[in-house]
Design a protein around this motif. Structure first.
Motif, PDB file in Angstrom:
ATOM      1  N   LEU A  64       0.805  -1.215   0.000  1.00  0.00           N
ATOM      2  CA  LEU A  64       0.000   0.000   0.000  1.00  0.00           C
ATOM      3  C   LEU A  64       0.846   1.276   0.000  1.00  0.00           C
ATOM      4  CD1 LEU A  64      -2.842   1.204   0.042  1.00  0.00           C
ATOM      5  CD2 LEU A  64      -2.783   1.057   2.548  1.00  0.00           C
ATOM      6  N   PRO A  65       1.913   1.385   0.812  1.00  0.00           N
ATOM      7  CA  PRO A  65       2.723   2.618   0.762  1.00  0.00           C
ATOM      8  C   PRO A  65       3.289   2.915  -0.624  1.00  0.00           C
ATOM      9  CG  PRO A  65       3.244   1.350   2.722  1.00  0.00           C
ATOM     10  CD  PRO A  65       2.384   0.474   1.871  1.00  0.00           C
ATOM     11  N   LYS A  66       3.740   1.874  -1.312  1.00  0.00           N
ATOM     12  CA  LYS A  66       4.287   2.085  -2.660  1.00  0.00           C
ATOM     13  C   LYS A  66       3.202   2.550  -3.624  1.00  0.00           C
ATOM     14  CE  LYS A  66       5.479  -1.573  -4.995  1.00  0.00           C
ATOM     15  NZ  LYS A  66       6.245  -2.752  -5.455  1.00  0.00           N
ATOM     16  N   VAL A  67       2.014   1.957  -3.503  1.00  0.00           N
ATOM     17  CA  VAL A  67       0.904   2.339  -4.370  1.00  0.00           C
ATOM     18  C   VAL A  67       0.477   3.775  -4.098  1.00  0.00           C
ATOM     19  CG1 VAL A  67      -1.493   1.855  -4.990  1.00  0.00           C
ATOM     20  CG2 VAL A  67       0.087  -0.034  -4.594  1.00  0.00           C
ATOM     21  N   LEU A  68       0.392   4.143  -2.820  1.00  0.00           N
ATOM     22  CA  LEU A  68      -0.001   5.515  -2.470  1.00  0.00           C
ATOM     23  C   LEU A  68       1.017   6.532  -2.961  1.00  0.00           C
ATOM     24  CD1 LEU A  68      -1.396   5.032   1.153  1.00  0.00           C
ATOM     25  CD2 LEU A  68      -2.693   5.411  -0.949  1.00  0.00           C
ATOM     26  N   GLY A  69       2.300   6.162  -2.924  1.00  0.00           N
ATOM     27  CA  GLY A  69       3.330   7.066  -3.429  1.00  0.00           C
ATOM     28  C   GLY A  69       3.167   7.337  -4.919  1.00  0.00           C
ATOM     29  N   ARG A  70       2.908   6.269  -5.676  1.00  0.00           N
ATOM     30  CA  ARG A  70       2.696   6.432  -7.116  1.00  0.00           C
ATOM     31  C   ARG A  70       1.393   7.174  -7.406  1.00  0.00           C
ATOM     32  NH1 ARG A  70       6.724   5.353 -11.009  1.00  0.00           N
ATOM     33  NH2 ARG A  70       8.087   3.715 -10.192  1.00  0.00           N
ATOM     34  N   LEU A  71       0.378   6.924  -6.600  1.00  0.00           N
ATOM     35  CA  LEU A  71      -0.891   7.608  -6.790  1.00  0.00           C
ATOM     36  C   LEU A  71      -0.744   9.107  -6.518  1.00  0.00           C
ATOM     37  CD1 LEU A  71      -3.864   7.234  -7.475  1.00  0.00           C
ATOM     38  CD2 LEU A  71      -4.306   6.788  -5.053  1.00  0.00           C
ATOM     39  N   TRP A  72       0.004   9.448  -5.479  1.00  0.00           N
ATOM     40  CA  TRP A  72       0.265  10.860  -5.175  1.00  0.00           C
ATOM     41  C   TRP A  72       1.012  11.532  -6.329  1.00  0.00           C
ATOM     42  CZ3 TRP A  72      -1.443  14.667  -2.505  1.00  0.00           C
ATOM     43  CH2 TRP A  72      -0.646  15.775  -2.242  1.00  0.00           C
ATOM     44  N   THR A  74       0.773  10.758  -9.438  1.00  0.00           N
ATOM     45  CA  THR A  74      -0.203  10.947 -10.510  1.00  0.00           C
ATOM     46  C   THR A  74      -1.087  12.151 -10.245  1.00  0.00           C
ATOM     47  OG1 THR A  74      -0.229   8.562 -10.973  1.00  0.00           O
ATOM     48  CG2 THR A  74      -2.112   9.851 -11.740  1.00  0.00           C
ATOM     49  N   ILE A  75      -1.519  12.325  -8.996  1.00  0.00           N
ATOM     50  CA  ILE A  75      -2.374  13.455  -8.641  1.00  0.00           C
ATOM     51  C   ILE A  75      -1.640  14.778  -8.843  1.00  0.00           C
ATOM     52  CG2 ILE A  75      -3.587  14.588  -6.730  1.00  0.00           C
ATOM     53  CD1 ILE A  75      -4.126  11.787  -5.601  1.00  0.00           C
ATOM     54  N   ILE A  76      -0.402  14.841  -8.372  1.00  0.00           N
ATOM     55  CA  ILE A  76       0.396  16.067  -8.520  1.00  0.00           C
ATOM     56  C   ILE A  76       0.616  16.382  -9.998  1.00  0.00           C
ATOM     57  CG2 ILE A  76       2.658  17.087  -8.118  1.00  0.00           C
ATOM     58  CD1 ILE A  76       0.844  17.049  -5.682  1.00  0.00           C
ATOM     59  N   LEU A 211      -3.989   6.391 -17.482  1.00  0.00           N
ATOM     60  CA  LEU A 211      -3.765   5.788 -18.799  1.00  0.00           C
ATOM     61  C   LEU A 211      -2.439   6.249 -19.389  1.00  0.00           C
ATOM     62  CD1 LEU A 211      -4.727   4.117 -21.189  1.00  0.00           C
ATOM     63  CD2 LEU A 211      -6.019   6.111 -21.984  1.00  0.00           C
ATOM     64  N   VAL A 212      -2.143   7.549 -19.246  1.00  0.00           N
ATOM     65  CA  VAL A 212      -0.870   8.070 -19.754  1.00  0.00           C
ATOM     66  C   VAL A 212       0.297   7.387 -19.050  1.00  0.00           C
ATOM     67  CG1 VAL A 212       0.586  10.128 -19.849  1.00  0.00           C
ATOM     68  CG2 VAL A 212      -1.826  10.280 -20.468  1.00  0.00           C
ATOM     69  N   GLY A 213       0.143   7.123 -17.745  1.00  0.00           N
ATOM     70  CA  GLY A 213       1.200   6.453 -16.993  1.00  0.00           C
ATOM     71  C   GLY A 213       1.494   5.057 -17.507  1.00  0.00           C
ATOM     72  N   ILE A 214       0.468   4.364 -17.997  1.00  0.00           N
ATOM     73  CA  ILE A 214       0.685   3.038 -18.583  1.00  0.00           C
ATOM     74  C   ILE A 214       1.575   3.149 -19.819  1.00  0.00           C
ATOM     75  CG2 ILE A 214      -0.461   1.092 -19.725  1.00  0.00           C
ATOM     76  CD1 ILE A 214      -2.856   1.557 -17.919  1.00  0.00           C
ATOM     77  N   LEU A 215       1.368   4.195 -20.612  1.00  0.00           N
ATOM     78  CA  LEU A 215       2.126   4.370 -21.852  1.00  0.00           C
ATOM     79  C   LEU A 215       3.527   4.922 -21.604  1.00  0.00           C
ATOM     80  CD1 LEU A 215      -0.737   5.937 -24.022  1.00  0.00           C
ATOM     81  CD2 LEU A 215       0.031   3.555 -24.009  1.00  0.00           C
ATOM     82  N   THR A 216       3.671   5.748 -20.564  1.00  0.00           N
ATOM     83  CA  THR A 216       4.961   6.397 -20.325  1.00  0.00           C
ATOM     84  C   THR A 216       5.763   5.745 -19.207  1.00  0.00           C
ATOM     85  OG1 THR A 216       3.956   7.978 -18.768  1.00  0.00           O
ATOM     86  CG2 THR A 216       4.028   8.604 -21.094  1.00  0.00           C
ATOM     87  N   GLY A 217       5.172   4.780 -18.508  1.00  0.00           N
ATOM     88  CA  GLY A 217       5.893   4.098 -17.435  1.00  0.00           C
ATOM     89  C   GLY A 217       6.077   4.955 -16.209  1.00  0.00           C
ATOM     90  N   THR A 218       5.080   5.788 -15.866  1.00  0.00           N
ATOM     91  CA  THR A 218       5.178   6.664 -14.708  1.00  0.00           C
ATOM     92  C   THR A 218       3.891   6.593 -13.894  1.00  0.00           C
ATOM     93  OG1 THR A 218       4.340   8.543 -15.993  1.00  0.00           O
ATOM     94  CG2 THR A 218       6.728   8.271 -15.881  1.00  0.00           C
ATOM     95  N   GLY A 219       3.977   7.057 -12.647  1.00  0.00           N
ATOM     96  CA  GLY A 219       2.793   7.184 -11.818  1.00  0.00           C
ATOM     97  C   GLY A 219       2.109   5.861 -11.518  1.00  0.00           C
TER      98      GLY A 219
END
Length: 262
Positions: A64-72, A74-76, A211-219
């Motif tokens: 969960l911490p890793k997921v929340l970090g990536r989610l944050w 994406t939000i930013i 969706l953009v993160g899937i294509l660019t490997g981010t977030g």
């Protein structure tokens, strides 16, 4: 043309449009071999599979911490792309709107540029920019920025042109400069609606950033793609639930702010 003739013509027009839509729907289904009955029949099995496979487990909550970090992240990304695009869009909208344009050439140019950016989907922007910037967060930023910029320029132009021109005419007649006319005559009437559009794009871009993160490997999109390829359905379920919760929270907050400023 009498009222009866007008209604009869309108009725025939609607009938023709309806027939064309039915023909397009049937033709598309035939070309793609889509069967509506089979699609509806598969829904119960699909829902049952989702509830049996996409349920987060105790092991998935350890990540969960890793997921929340990536989610944050994406939000930013979505917020920064939306706000910076809004600033640039406001400048172009001032040039493109009939009420505030400096001259016709700049107005047509601003509208044309916005139309080009608006009509290229965010996914296409991401694919194009991956070639230039690679799999980097900057790629996702520009993909969201360009699509948001094009959309907001159009919305800002319509907002400015729909605003009351009485204040603008009064300021112009009193000898106010262009800057004074914009600050005192245009922005006070249009700023609440413009902010409403900015909040709307932040909501939209949080969804698009996945969706953009899937294509660019981010977030969060990167993690979603990683666990999808590993067939880790429990983690996919956790990520999906968190995305839904965040989107609902952002939408609720955005709607509250928009009601407060309108």
């Amino acid at each position: 043309m009498t009222g009866t003739q007008f209604l009869r013509k309108k009725k025939w027009t609607m009938t023709i449009v309806f027939i064309i839509l039915i023909a397009l729907t049937y033709g598309s289904a035939a070309l793609t071999q889509f069967n509506l009955i089979d699609g509806l029949a598969s829904i119960p099995a699909t829902i049952a599979w989702m509830f049996s496979n996409l349920i987060p487990t105790a092991a998935s909550f350890e990540n969960l911490p890793k997921v929340l970090g990536r989610l944050w992240e994406t939000i930013i990304l979505a917020i920064v792309a939306s706000t910076t695009a809004a600033i640039c869009a406001l400048l172009f909208a001032m040039l493109g709107a009939q009420t505030t344009q400096v001259n016709r050439f700049f107005g047509v140019t601003a509208r044309f540029i916005a139309s080009v950016f608006r009509n290229i989907p965010v996914v296409a922007w991401a694919l194009i920019l991956v070639i230039s910037f690679g799999h980097h967060i900057l790629t996702g930023y520009f993909a969201l920025f360009f699509s948001t910029f094009g959309f907001l320029v159009r919305m800002f132009i319509e907002t400015i042109d729909e605003a009351s021109s009485d204040g603008v005419e009064a300021l112009t007649a009193s000898g106010a400069t262009y800057f004074q006319m914009v600050v005192k005559g245009v922005l006070p009437d249009t700023l609440p609606q413009m902010l409403s559009w900015v909040f709307y794009m932040i909501e939209t871009n949080i969804r698009s950033a996945t969706l953009v993160g899937i294509l660019t490997g981010t977030g969060i999109g990167y993690l979603f793609d990683l666990y999808y390829k590993n067939l880790d359905y429990a983690m996919l379920g956790l990520i999906t639930i968190l995305i839904i919760v965040i989107v609902f929270f952002i939408e609720f907050t955005s709607n509250s702010v928009r009601r407060a400023i309108s």
